[in-house]
Enzyme design. Structure first.
Site, PDB file in Angstrom:
ATOM      1  N   LYS A  81     -14.875  -7.847  -2.580  1.00 20.05           N
ATOM      2  CA  LYS A  81     -15.573  -7.205  -1.528  1.00 20.05           C
ATOM      3  C   LYS A  81     -15.391  -5.695  -1.771  1.00 20.05           C
ATOM      4  CE  LYS A  81     -17.090  -5.996   2.567  1.00 20.05           C
ATOM      5  NZ  LYS A  81     -17.837  -6.513   3.775  1.00 20.05           N
TER       6      LYS A  81
ATOM      7  N   THR B 117     -12.338  -7.073   6.522  1.00 17.49           N
ATOM      8  CA  THR B 117     -12.277  -6.320   5.093  1.00 17.49           C
ATOM      9  C   THR B 117     -11.153  -5.348   5.278  1.00 17.49           C
ATOM     10  OG1 THR B 117     -14.501  -6.117   5.070  1.00 17.49           O
ATOM     11  CG2 THR B 117     -13.613  -4.428   3.743  1.00 17.49           C
TER      12      THR B 117
ATOM     13  N   LYS C 168     -13.895   3.563   5.946  1.00 20.52           N
ATOM     14  CA  LYS C 168     -12.763   2.714   5.788  1.00 20.52           C
ATOM     15  C   LYS C 168     -12.515   1.781   4.845  1.00 20.52           C
ATOM     16  CE  LYS C 168     -12.815  -1.499   7.642  1.00 20.52           C
ATOM     17  NZ  LYS C 168     -12.361  -2.915   7.325  1.00 20.52           N
TER      18      LYS C 168
HETATM   19  P1  NAP Z   1     -15.532  -4.845  15.654  1.00 24.42           P
HETATM   20  O1  NAP Z   1     -16.837  -4.825  16.580  1.00 24.42           O
HETATM   21  O2  NAP Z   1     -15.079  -3.152  16.011  1.00 24.42           O
HETATM   22  O3  NAP Z   1     -14.571  -5.806  16.369  1.00 24.42           O
HETATM   23  C1  NAP Z   1     -13.189  -5.794  15.988  1.00 24.42           C
HETATM   24  C2  NAP Z   1     -12.573  -7.151  16.756  1.00 24.42           C
HETATM   25  O4  NAP Z   1     -11.145  -6.965  16.143  1.00 24.42           O
HETATM   26  C3  NAP Z   1     -12.600  -7.058  18.204  1.00 24.42           C
HETATM   27  O5  NAP Z   1     -12.707  -8.290  18.653  1.00 24.42           O
HETATM   28  C4  NAP Z   1     -11.111  -6.458  18.427  1.00 24.42           C
HETATM   29  O6  NAP Z   1     -10.792  -6.700  19.713  1.00 24.42           O
HETATM   30  C5  NAP Z   1     -10.357  -7.039  17.357  1.00 24.42           C
HETATM   31  N1  NAP Z   1      -9.250  -6.391  16.940  1.00 24.42           N
HETATM   32  C6  NAP Z   1      -8.988  -5.064  16.374  1.00 24.42           C
HETATM   33  N2  NAP Z   1      -7.703  -4.657  16.245  1.00 24.42           N
HETATM   34  C7  NAP Z   1      -6.734  -5.871  16.629  1.00 24.42           C
HETATM   35  C8  NAP Z   1      -5.640  -6.017  16.748  1.00 24.42           C
HETATM   36  N3  NAP Z   1      -4.691  -5.181  16.429  1.00 24.42           N
HETATM   37  N4  NAP Z   1      -5.236  -7.142  17.318  1.00 24.42           N
HETATM   38  C9  NAP Z   1      -6.152  -8.075  17.907  1.00 24.42           C
HETATM   39  N5  NAP Z   1      -7.613  -7.944  17.822  1.00 24.42           N
HETATM   40  C10 NAP Z   1      -8.028  -6.643  17.257  1.00 24.42           C
HETATM   41  O7  NAP Z   1     -15.760  -4.869  14.208  1.00 24.42           O
HETATM   42  P2  NAP Z   1     -16.718  -5.685  13.551  1.00 24.42           P
HETATM   43  O8  NAP Z   1     -17.774  -4.784  13.134  1.00 24.42           O
HETATM   44  O9  NAP Z   1     -16.791  -7.254  14.215  1.00 24.42           O
HETATM   45  O10 NAP Z   1     -15.887  -5.965  12.056  1.00 24.42           O
HETATM   46  C11 NAP Z   1     -14.942  -6.849  11.716  1.00 24.42           C
HETATM   47  C12 NAP Z   1     -14.321  -6.685  10.603  1.00 24.42           C
HETATM   48  O11 NAP Z   1     -15.436  -7.371   9.670  1.00 24.42           O
HETATM   49  C13 NAP Z   1     -14.058  -5.383   9.997  1.00 24.42           C
HETATM   50  O12 NAP Z   1     -12.959  -5.622   9.021  1.00 24.42           O
HETATM   51  C14 NAP Z   1     -15.421  -5.047   9.062  1.00 24.42           C
HETATM   52  O13 NAP Z   1     -15.018  -4.188   8.250  1.00 24.42           O
HETATM   53  C15 NAP Z   1     -15.736  -6.292   8.534  1.00 24.42           C
HETATM   54  N6  NAP Z   1     -17.082  -6.387   8.430  1.00 24.42           N
HETATM   55  C16 NAP Z   1     -17.845  -5.698   9.250  1.00 24.42           C
HETATM   56  C17 NAP Z   1     -19.394  -5.750   9.131  1.00 24.42           C
HETATM   57  C18 NAP Z   1     -20.415  -5.250  10.138  1.00 24.42           C
HETATM   58  O14 NAP Z   1     -21.900  -4.988   9.501  1.00 24.42           O
HETATM   59  N7  NAP Z   1     -20.235  -4.895  11.187  1.00 24.42           N
HETATM   60  C19 NAP Z   1     -19.946  -6.380   7.753  1.00 24.42           C
HETATM   61  C20 NAP Z   1     -19.117  -6.810   6.936  1.00 24.42           C
HETATM   62  C21 NAP Z   1     -17.672  -7.042   7.277  1.00 24.42           C
HETATM   63  P3  NAP Z   1     -11.073  -5.919  21.031  1.00 24.42           P
HETATM   64  O15 NAP Z   1     -12.192  -6.825  21.747  1.00 24.42           O
HETATM   65  O16 NAP Z   1     -10.043  -6.105  21.862  1.00 24.42           O
HETATM   66  O17 NAP Z   1     -11.323  -4.481  20.763  1.00 24.42           O
END
Ligand code: NAP
Length: 301
Positions: A170, A95, A238
């Site tokens: 979104k 997102t 965010k």
């Molecule tokens: P998360 O658990 O914090 O995972 C983030 C992932 O991105 C990790 O694999 C991290 O790698 C990687 N990452 C972050 N910065 C990076 C960079 N600069 N270069 C390479 N890899 C990077 O987050 P999440 O909950 O999966 O969310 C991911 C996205 O989906 C976000 O944009 C969020 O807003 C969206 N989203 C989340 C939800 C929810 O309920 N969680 C729902 C809808 C949408 P590392 O393992 O090395 O940290």
């Protein structure tokens, strides 16, 4: 034609989404910044853990990205670029802002690679079960080409228009969530102060005109006083910043968003940033406790 898909970003969402791609027979390899996460999933699924994003791009024709924020997406797209082959598609499920989606699409034009912004809704459960709602922007041709990958991860997959349109859809959803969670938290704090039986209230109003998915599924958190994520305050904050910035480009302030963000800041500072957004009840409830403390409220609480 069989598709070789790659996945970048094995976080809370990415883990489930990558597994869905594997289940559909599409996942060729993965890359994650913290390498152990990629190696452990690759071992388990018997697929490749690429040493870097370009190496993953070189063995795949569709790459799904699900990382944290705007700069992270641009960084990953830049790192994928040297390995991407003409005709490949990058599908970004993070997102971020519509502007970032357009910038990323522009970065891939000269290598003849399509970029789809495809943010998702449905949380970690939706990712794990392949039931996400996916809102897509980019070329319609690339959208059609990516159907097997999108359908493997989502239940409601919809095309909204050129690059950035998926992120705009979104953002629309995130504005709605802000208003809904504010209304629920405030109403429940009011009901508690009125001494109403909250469990009965949830059952009854859950079937009324003011109900919503959030009320039915998250108001019970308030009864328990526990707010497991869910949709983390930190992530919604965010997203609301993205909504504010997008509206500012149109010369508009969004009152619902602007009244929610300082409350989220307060919650984050108090250590509740990783809780579900229904934790907003804490602040609304405190309004009534403070009134009682000032001697203005009734004593029925
Ligand atoms: P998360 O658990 O914090 O995972 C983030 C992932 O991105 C990790 O694999 C991290 O790698 C990687 N990452 C972050 N910065 C990076 C960079 N600069 N270069 C390479 N890899 C990077 O987050 P999440 O909950 O999966 O969310 C991911 C996205 O989906 C976000 O944009 C969020 O807003 C969206 N989203 C989340 C939800 C929810 O309920 N969680 C729902 C809808 C949408 P590392 O393992 O090395 O940290």
């Amino acid at each position: 034609m069989s598709i070789a898909a790659g996945f970048v970003g094995l976080g809370a969402m990415g883990q489930g989404m990558a597994r869905q791609l594997h289940g559909a027979g599409l996942l060729r390899g993965v890359w994650n910044r913290t390498g152990d996460r990629a190696r452990s999933l690759a071992n388990e699924l018997q697929i490749d853990a690429a040493p870097d994003p370009a190496a993953l791009a070189a063995i795949c024709d569709m790459i799904v990205v699900c990382v944290s924020a705007d700069d992270d997406v641009l960084e990953v797209v830049e790192a994928l670029r040297p390995g991407l082959r003409p005709g490949s598609v990058v599908i970004d499920c993070s997102t971020v802002s519509a502007q970032t989606a357009r910038t990323a699409a522009g970065m891939l034009e000269d290598v003849e690679v399509d970029f789809l912004d495809a943010p998702v809704s449905g949380g970690v459960e939706g990712a794990a079960n392949g039931t996400l709602a996916i809102m897509v922007g980019g070329s319609e041709e690339a959208f059609e080409k990516a159907q097997p990958v999108l359908q493997a991860m989502g239940r409601a997959v919809a095309y909204f228009g050129p690059s950035g349109s998926g992120q705009a859809a979104k953002a629309t959803n995130q504005i709605m969530c802000a208003g809904i969670i504010q209304a629920i938290a405030e109403a429940m704090a009011f009901a508690k102060a009125e001494g109403l039986p909250l469990d009965r209230l949830i059952d009854t109003l859950g079937q009324g005109a003011g109900s919503s998915w959030y009320f039915v599924h998250r108001a019970p958190n308030i009864l328990k006083g526990e707010y497991p994520a869910g949709f983390k305050v930190r992530l919604h904050e965010k997203d609301l910043k993205i909504c504010s910035d997008m509206a500012a480009r149109l010369g508009v302030r969004l009152p619902v968003v602007e009244s929610t963000r300082p409350l989220y800041q307060q919650l984050i500072e108090a250590g509740h940033g990783d809780e579900d957004i229904s934790t907003l009840f804490r602040l609304k409830d405190a309004l009534f406790s403070e009134a009682v403390a000032r001697g203005k409220g009734s004593s029925q609480r």
